[in-house]
Every structure is written in C-alpha cells, then in structure tokens.
Design a protein around this motif. Structure first.
Motif, PDB file in Angstrom:
ATOM      1  N   ASN A 244       0.852  -1.194   0.000  1.00 31.26           N
ATOM      2  CA  ASN A 244       0.000   0.000   0.000  1.00 31.26           C
ATOM      3  C   ASN A 244       0.887   1.244   0.000  1.00 31.26           C
ATOM      4  N   HIS A 245       1.435   1.563  -1.177  1.00 32.28           N
ATOM      5  CA  HIS A 245       2.396   2.661  -1.289  1.00 32.28           C
ATOM      6  C   HIS A 245       1.787   4.021  -0.998  1.00 32.28           C
ATOM      7  N   SER A 246       0.502   4.165  -1.136  1.00 31.37           N
ATOM      8  CA  SER A 246      -0.139   5.478  -1.046  1.00 31.37           C
ATOM      9  C   SER A 246      -0.542   5.874   0.370  1.00 31.37           C
ATOM     10  N   THR A 247      -0.370   4.970   1.327  1.00 24.90           N
ATOM     11  CA  THR A 247      -0.823   5.252   2.689  1.00 24.90           C
ATOM     12  C   THR A 247       0.357   5.364   3.651  1.00 24.90           C
ATOM     13  N   ARG A 248       0.351   6.458   4.408  1.00 20.81           N
ATOM     14  CA  ARG A 248       1.344   6.631   5.476  1.00 20.81           C
ATOM     15  C   ARG A 248       0.682   6.299   6.810  1.00 20.81           C
ATOM     16  N   TYR A 249       1.323   5.476   7.588  1.00 28.09           N
ATOM     17  CA  TYR A 249       0.782   5.079   8.883  1.00 28.09           C
ATOM     18  C   TYR A 249       1.546   5.814   9.985  1.00 28.09           C
ATOM     19  N   PRO A 250       0.949   6.851  10.576  1.00 29.41           N
ATOM     20  CA  PRO A 250       1.626   7.556  11.674  1.00 29.41           C
ATOM     21  C   PRO A 250       1.812   6.620  12.867  1.00 29.41           C
ATOM     22  N   ALA A 251       2.956   6.708  13.501  1.00 25.72           N
ATOM     23  CA  ALA A 251       3.231   5.834  14.639  1.00 25.72           C
ATOM     24  C   ALA A 251       4.459   6.335  15.378  1.00 25.72           C
ATOM     25  N   GLU A 252       4.614   5.869  16.593  1.00 26.96           N
ATOM     26  CA  GLU A 252       5.885   6.004  17.294  1.00 26.96           C
ATOM     27  C   GLU A 252       6.734   4.814  16.878  1.00 26.96           C
ATOM     28  N   ILE A 253       7.980   5.086  16.517  1.00 24.63           N
ATOM     29  CA  ILE A 253       8.822   4.080  15.881  1.00 24.63           C
ATOM     30  C   ILE A 253      10.119   3.902  16.652  1.00 24.63           C
ATOM     31  N   LYS A 254      10.551   2.673  16.738  1.00 24.32           N
ATOM     32  CA  LYS A 254      11.830   2.359  17.353  1.00 24.32           C
ATOM     33  C   LYS A 254      12.511   1.258  16.551  1.00 24.32           C
ATOM     34  N   LEU A 255      13.729   1.525  16.103  1.00 24.94           N
ATOM     35  CA  LEU A 255      14.534   0.509  15.427  1.00 24.94           C
ATOM     36  C   LEU A 255      15.466  -0.079  16.472  1.00 24.94           C
ATOM     37  N   ARG A 256      15.034  -1.214  17.041  1.00 25.24           N
ATOM     38  CA  ARG A 256      15.766  -1.795  18.166  1.00 25.24           C
ATOM     39  C   ARG A 256      17.143  -2.290  17.745  1.00 25.24           C
ATOM     40  N   ASP A 257      17.216  -2.883  16.579  1.00 23.27           N
ATOM     41  CA  ASP A 257      18.490  -3.233  15.974  1.00 23.27           C
ATOM     42  C   ASP A 257      18.300  -3.131  14.468  1.00 23.27           C
ATOM     43  N   GLU A 258      19.277  -3.571  13.695  1.00 25.90           N
ATOM     44  CA  GLU A 258      19.216  -3.370  12.251  1.00 25.90           C
ATOM     45  C   GLU A 258      18.081  -4.142  11.576  1.00 25.90           C
ATOM     46  N   ASN A 259      17.491  -5.102  12.283  1.00 28.96           N
ATOM     47  CA  ASN A 259      16.461  -5.944  11.684  1.00 28.96           C
ATOM     48  C   ASN A 259      15.114  -5.885  12.391  1.00 28.96           C
ATOM     49  N   THR A 260      15.040  -5.222  13.534  1.00 26.47           N
ATOM     50  CA  THR A 260      13.828  -5.264  14.352  1.00 26.47           C
ATOM     51  C   THR A 260      13.180  -3.890  14.420  1.00 26.47           C
ATOM     52  N   LEU A 261      12.039  -3.749  13.737  1.00 25.65           N
ATOM     53  CA  LEU A 261      11.306  -2.491  13.700  1.00 25.65           C
ATOM     54  C   LEU A 261      10.063  -2.606  14.577  1.00 25.65           C
ATOM     55  N   LEU A 262       9.986  -1.744  15.581  1.00 27.15           N
ATOM     56  CA  LEU A 262       8.845  -1.722  16.486  1.00 27.15           C
ATOM     57  C   LEU A 262       8.033  -0.453  16.243  1.00 27.15           C
ATOM     58  N   VAL A 263       6.707  -0.588  16.201  1.00 27.80           N
ATOM     59  CA  VAL A 263       5.839   0.570  16.015  1.00 27.80           C
ATOM     60  C   VAL A 263       4.750   0.545  17.078  1.00 27.80           C
TER      61      VAL A 263
END
Length: 215
Positions: A33-52
């Motif tokens: 879904n390229h056209s939608t932005r999902y606002p969130a609080e984001i944390k990149l815990r390490d190079e592979n782990t994305l938390l929202v």
C-alpha cells in the motif's frame, strides 16, 4: 553478488550508540500500500527489528518483508540487502535490514548500522565488548545490490576505498582528481556523493596534511 568479507580494517565503529534509544514520532509505508502513510511512534531496536506503536495500539513488531520504508523526522530508512559484514565467524550475509538513506540521484548513499559483540579474550572471566558499526553503501539505479564502501579503519581511506568509488564518479573529472589525490575519506564521503548527485563542486572539508615537528 559481491562476496565481500568486511573485517575490522574496513569499518568505522560508533561505541555505545543505539539506532533509537526510545520511540520517536514518524510514519511507515507498507509494500502492499504505497499510497498510505501510517503515523506511529517508531523504534529501530536493531538493524532488523522495527517496532511501532500507534495512538491506541500496543507495541508491534513489523516484518521487514512488509515495509517499503519508514521515516523519523527528516531521516528515511529503507530495506537493503545482498552484502556481507564481519559478524560472526567468517562473516554474515545481510539478506535484509534497514539503512538510512543519506543521499540519492545518480547514486544512492546509505548508512547501515549493525550491532557487533566480541567474545571475551582467552580463558579469562572478562566480559566481551559490544558496539555499533557503521558501514556505507552505494547503489546505482540499475544495481540489484548495494556496494559496501571499504576503508582502512585508521585513515578512513586506502587503495581499495579509491577503487570502489572510482566507477561511480566516472563522469566527474573534478571528483576523480580529489579521489586520486587522496583527499576523500570516510569522513567526507557524504558531501562527496552529494556533490556527484547535485552536479555541484565538492564543498566538504578536506583532510589536513600532517604537520612536521620542528627539529
């Protein structure tokens, strides 16, 4: 695929620095879904782990395969892969991870950070060291995989460093001369690539020649 084993001479380390120490406001975009932005609080815990974490949702881990990119403030992070790093015995292939997009145009420049832990030395009771490593990646529009920028750890440059950069700047004699004269290192790589992408002269700082001690 270029099978490059990146040993300590090649990388610039940053001690004790995490990608995000806490959640930060931003948004993410999904592959389907390229056209939608999902606002969130984001944390990149390490190079592979994305938390929202949304406004009314609990913390959630996103699958890397599902994320097109995410952005925090003016920093955009995109998935990368297809290169090797010195993580573990003999190196580790990065199939997919997140890297910050620093510049784009003729060449995309990424900054990829990953966490590295060294085991204790010998049979002592000492604790191994852990730290973040930084690796720069270059990628032309038609390249399937990025090219790691290797450099001597102490000088930030070296022969292989120059050989790696040379094909990317074949259309810019002014940048070729700076590179051949050993004026470009990891320290000024970002403005060097920005000069290439913008078509403007290089305006970054140049390394100072060594001073001679008085007799």
């Amino acid at each position: 695929m270029r099978l490059l084993l990146l040993f300590p001479l090649l990388l610039l380390s940053q001690l004790g620095f995490a990608q995000f120490s806490s959640f930060e406001a931003g948004y993410y975009v999904l592959v389907d879904n390229h056209s939608t932005r999902y606002p969130a609080e984001i944390k990149l815990r390490d190079e592979n782990t994305l938390l929202v974490r949304g406004e009314n949702t609990k913390k959630e881990k996103l699958d890397l395969q599902d994320v097109l990119f995410f952005q925090v403030a003016n920093r955009r992070f995109v998935p990368v892969g297809g290169f090797f790093i010195s993580k573990g015995l003999g190196g580790t292939e990065v199939a997919r991870g997140f890297a910050q997009l620093l510049d784009s145009g003729q060449v995309k420049l990424y900054e990829y950070k990953y966490y590295l832990t060294n085991p204790p030395v010998g049979n002592t009771m000492s604790v191994g060291s852990s730290y973040w490593q930084t690796l720069y990646l270059l990628q032309r529009p038609n390249d399937e995989e990025p090219t790691p920028v290797e450099a001597n750890r102490l000088s930030g440059a070296g022969k292989y460093f120059r050989q790696t950069l040379a094909p990317f700047i074949s259309s810019r004699p002014d940048l070729q001369k700076l590179l051949a004269d050993r004026k470009i290192t990891l320290d000024n790589l970002v403005p060097f690539i920005r000069a290439l992408n913008s078509g403007q002269p290089f305006t970054g700082s140049l390394p100072q020649p060594p001073t001679r001690e008085p007799y």
